[in-house]
Motif scaffolding. Structure first.
Motif, PDB file in Angstrom:
ATOM      1  N   VAL A  77       0.835  -1.217   0.000  1.00  0.00           N
ATOM      2  CA  VAL A  77       0.000   0.000   0.000  1.00  0.00           C
ATOM      3  C   VAL A  77       0.861   1.254   0.000  1.00  0.00           C
ATOM      4  O   VAL A  77       0.645   2.183  -0.774  1.00  0.00           O
ATOM      5  CB  VAL A  77      -0.957  -0.009   1.215  1.00  0.00           C
ATOM      6  CG1 VAL A  77      -1.766   1.282   1.266  1.00  0.00           C
ATOM      7  CG2 VAL A  77      -1.875  -1.222   1.142  1.00  0.00           C
ATOM      8  N   GLY A  78       1.857   1.283   0.878  1.00  0.00           N
ATOM      9  CA  GLY A  78       2.702   2.469   0.971  1.00  0.00           C
ATOM     10  C   GLY A  78       1.976   3.637   1.609  1.00  0.00           C
ATOM     11  O   GLY A  78       0.939   3.482   2.270  1.00  0.00           O
ATOM     12  N   GLY A  79       2.481   4.843   1.419  1.00  0.00           N
ATOM     13  CA  GLY A  79       1.825   6.047   1.930  1.00  0.00           C
ATOM     14  C   GLY A  79       1.766   6.086   3.435  1.00  0.00           C
ATOM     15  O   GLY A  79       2.659   5.603   4.142  1.00  0.00           O
ATOM     16  N   ALA A 139       4.959  -6.297 -15.561  1.00  0.00           N
ATOM     17  CA  ALA A 139       3.552  -6.584 -15.256  1.00  0.00           C
ATOM     18  C   ALA A 139       2.719  -5.305 -15.224  1.00  0.00           C
ATOM     19  O   ALA A 139       1.578  -5.281 -15.705  1.00  0.00           O
ATOM     20  CB  ALA A 139       3.465  -7.314 -13.904  1.00  0.00           C
ATOM     21  N   ARG A 140       3.285  -4.240 -14.693  1.00  0.00           N
ATOM     22  CA  ARG A 140       2.566  -2.966 -14.698  1.00  0.00           C
ATOM     23  C   ARG A 140       2.353  -2.463 -16.118  1.00  0.00           C
ATOM     24  O   ARG A 140       1.274  -1.954 -16.457  1.00  0.00           O
ATOM     25  CB  ARG A 140       3.360  -1.930 -13.896  1.00  0.00           C
ATOM     26  CG  ARG A 140       3.356  -2.149 -12.398  1.00  0.00           C
ATOM     27  CD  ARG A 140       4.233  -1.127 -11.719  1.00  0.00           C
ATOM     28  NE  ARG A 140       4.325  -1.358 -10.281  1.00  0.00           N
ATOM     29  CZ  ARG A 140       5.189  -0.734  -9.472  1.00  0.00           C
ATOM     30  NH1 ARG A 140       6.046   0.152  -9.981  1.00  0.00           N
ATOM     31  NH2 ARG A 140       5.189  -0.994  -8.185  1.00  0.00           N
ATOM     32  N   ALA A 141       3.381  -2.605 -16.952  1.00  0.00           N
ATOM     33  CA  ALA A 141       3.265  -2.147 -18.334  1.00  0.00           C
ATOM     34  C   ALA A 141       2.193  -2.925 -19.089  1.00  0.00           C
ATOM     35  O   ALA A 141       1.541  -2.393 -20.001  1.00  0.00           O
ATOM     36  CB  ALA A 141       4.606  -2.282 -19.037  1.00  0.00           C
ATOM     37  N   LEU A 142       1.987  -4.191 -18.722  1.00  0.00           N
ATOM     38  CA  LEU A 142       0.974  -5.012 -19.379  1.00  0.00           C
ATOM     39  C   LEU A 142      -0.417  -4.777 -18.812  1.00  0.00           C
ATOM     40  O   LEU A 142      -1.390  -5.376 -19.293  1.00  0.00           O
ATOM     41  CB  LEU A 142       1.335  -6.494 -19.233  1.00  0.00           C
ATOM     42  CG  LEU A 142       2.600  -6.958 -19.992  1.00  0.00           C
ATOM     43  CD1 LEU A 142       2.938  -8.391 -19.630  1.00  0.00           C
ATOM     44  CD2 LEU A 142       2.394  -6.805 -21.486  1.00  0.00           C
ATOM     45  N   GLY A 143      -0.509  -3.941 -17.800  1.00  0.00           N
ATOM     46  CA  GLY A 143      -1.816  -3.614 -17.233  1.00  0.00           C
ATOM     47  C   GLY A 143      -2.329  -4.601 -16.215  1.00  0.00           C
ATOM     48  O   GLY A 143      -3.541  -4.669 -15.966  1.00  0.00           O
ATOM     49  N   VAL A 144      -1.445  -5.387 -15.596  1.00  0.00           N
ATOM     50  CA  VAL A 144      -1.863  -6.336 -14.566  1.00  0.00           C
ATOM     51  C   VAL A 144      -2.347  -5.574 -13.334  1.00  0.00           C
ATOM     52  O   VAL A 144      -1.782  -4.549 -12.954  1.00  0.00           O
ATOM     53  CB  VAL A 144      -0.692  -7.273 -14.187  1.00  0.00           C
ATOM     54  CG1 VAL A 144      -1.116  -8.263 -13.117  1.00  0.00           C
ATOM     55  CG2 VAL A 144      -0.199  -8.010 -15.427  1.00  0.00           C
ATOM     56  N   LYS A 145      -3.407  -6.071 -12.713  1.00  0.00           N
ATOM     57  CA  LYS A 145      -3.970  -5.402 -11.551  1.00  0.00           C
ATOM     58  C   LYS A 145      -2.962  -5.368 -10.403  1.00  0.00           C
ATOM     59  O   LYS A 145      -2.135  -6.273 -10.256  1.00  0.00           O
ATOM     60  CB  LYS A 145      -5.242  -6.110 -11.093  1.00  0.00           C
ATOM     61  CG  LYS A 145      -6.390  -6.027 -12.097  1.00  0.00           C
ATOM     62  CD  LYS A 145      -7.625  -6.724 -11.551  1.00  0.00           C
ATOM     63  CE  LYS A 145      -8.783  -6.630 -12.542  1.00  0.00           C
ATOM     64  NZ  LYS A 145     -10.002  -7.322 -12.041  1.00  0.00           N
ATOM     65  N   ARG A 146      -3.080  -4.332  -9.594  1.00  0.00           N
ATOM     66  CA  ARG A 146      -2.133  -4.145  -8.489  1.00  0.00           C
ATOM     67  C   ARG A 146      -2.178  -5.316  -7.518  1.00  0.00           C
ATOM     68  O   ARG A 146      -1.141  -5.763  -7.036  1.00  0.00           O
ATOM     69  CB  ARG A 146      -2.468  -2.842  -7.765  1.00  0.00           C
ATOM     70  CG  ARG A 146      -1.509  -2.496  -6.639  1.00  0.00           C
ATOM     71  CD  ARG A 146      -1.878  -1.160  -6.030  1.00  0.00           C
ATOM     72  NE  ARG A 146      -0.941  -0.761  -4.998  1.00  0.00           N
ATOM     73  CZ  ARG A 146      -1.032   0.374  -4.320  1.00  0.00           C
ATOM     74  NH1 ARG A 146      -2.024   1.223  -4.591  1.00  0.00           N
ATOM     75  NH2 ARG A 146      -0.151   0.675  -3.393  1.00  0.00           N
ATOM     76  N   ARG A 147      -3.376  -5.812  -7.247  1.00  0.00           N
ATOM     77  CA  ARG A 147      -3.502  -6.934  -6.312  1.00  0.00           C
ATOM     78  C   ARG A 147      -2.775  -8.164  -6.840  1.00  0.00           C
ATOM     79  O   ARG A 147      -2.092  -8.868  -6.093  1.00  0.00           O
ATOM     80  CB  ARG A 147      -4.986  -7.254  -6.096  1.00  0.00           C
ATOM     81  CG  ARG A 147      -5.241  -8.412  -5.131  1.00  0.00           C
ATOM     82  CD  ARG A 147      -6.696  -8.773  -5.091  1.00  0.00           C
ATOM     83  NE  ARG A 147      -7.149  -9.233  -6.408  1.00  0.00           N
ATOM     84  CZ  ARG A 147      -8.412  -9.539  -6.700  1.00  0.00           C
ATOM     85  NH1 ARG A 147      -9.351  -9.393  -5.776  1.00  0.00           N
ATOM     86  NH2 ARG A 147      -8.735  -9.960  -7.908  1.00  0.00           N
TER      87      ARG A 147
END
Length: 317
Positions: free
Chosen positions: A140-142, A211-219
């Protein structure tokens, strides 16, 4: 200049092809398999594993190994039992009697089972809570990350044994479960901080960025990519923490903050209740539980350090 760059590129390409060919010939070796081979060749790991295996066998098969019931009082032992004299080794009782006329060897054997129960549960509870908090902080971070880490900082600032004593003292009545929970809570910030750091390192790794570039969900990124690749260090730490959990539980029992049931055979309780009280009369009541605790803690420490070396590429020899 161009020729030099081309030569360097050709050298790197040939080196990569050579390593690829070697890997192909060997059939490929996973990290876990390679670590297992290194452990089998490491004398330190073998010694630690042998100690742990012996401890587990004695704990699991205690009813078959122990010559007597650990709570049974024997007339041949109580007959010569006085405040100033505790019978030593006799026929049928290789380690003699405890202060209540019970077979001391049987209580030592059953003490392995009780020590294993306390150590495993305390480590598992601390591991599960630490992994949960560390995963939340790293994913989560922040402000969530800041809050969790500041709480763990406060817990880590206190000596672990002092924190465990405080938690046990807060309970209305000391039991075996208060010791387990106190030792588990002490270990939570260690696992949480370790997993959080590993997940932050995984956040910028190539496979996560892909994975982020491919649009994989954060979860899915957290559960399938970041968390599984961050658990290796935590598992190794759990092996080392098991030794610490045994020592902390024994220390609490030694200080009289553990389980008050005198019939329960547990090494820390035996050391604190009988060993110290009757040390001048029969010091073996303190020596044997203390040596058993030291040996088991040493076994887990040796194996844990060997696993850390085998799984960390920087420490490979």
């Amino acid at each position: 200049m161009t020729g030099g760059i081309s030569t360097l590129a050709d050298h790197k390409r040939r080196r990569i092809e050579e390593l690829t060919a070697r890997t192909s010939e060997a059939g490929g070796v996973s990290l876990i398999r390679d670590a297992g081979r290194r452990l089998l060749r490491n004398p330190t790991a073998i010694v630690g594993g042998a100690i742990i295996l012996l401890f587990l066998v004695i704990a699991i098969f205690a009813p078959l190994v122990a010559p007597h019931d650990p709570v049974q009082r024997f007339p041949e032992l109580t007959r010569d039992l006085t405040v100033d004299s505790i019978p030593g080794a006799t026929a049928g009782h290789p380690l003699g009697s405890d202060p209540l006329g019970r077979d001391f060897a049987s209580r030592m054997i059953y003490g392995a089972r009780q020590t294993l129960f306390v150590g495993v549960l305390a480590t598992l509870i601390g591991l599960l809570l630490g992994v949960l908090l560390g995963a939340i902080a790293g994913a989560v971070g922040g402000w969530v990350d800041v809050l969790i880490m500041r709480v763990t900082d406060v817990m880590l600032a206190l000596p672990s044994l002092l924190l465990a004593i405080t938690l046990v003292a807060l309970a209305s009545r000391s039991t075996q479960w208060t010791v387990i929970i106190a030792v588990a809570v002490v270990n939570v910030p260690i696992f949480a901080r370790l997993l959080r750091g590993s997940m932050l390192a995984q956040r910028e790794s190539d496979h996560v960025l892909a994975a982020r570039a491919l649009g994989v969900k954060r979860r899915d990124i957290v559960l399938r990519h970041m968390l599984p690749n961050s658990l290796t260090a935590v598992i190794v730490q759990a092996t080392l923490t098991f030794a610490v959990a045994i020592l902390d539980a024994a220390a609490l029992s030694f200080l009289g903050l553990g389980d008050p049931d005198i019939n329960r055979a547990e090494w820390g309780l035996m050391l604190g209740v009988d060993g110290v009280r009757y040390f001048e009369v029969r010091p073996e009541l303190a020596y044997f539980p203390a040596l058993a605790i030291i040996a088991v803690a040493l076994g887990f420490t040796l194996l844990g350090e060997s696993m850390r070396e085998a799984l960390d590429p920087k420490n490979r020899r």
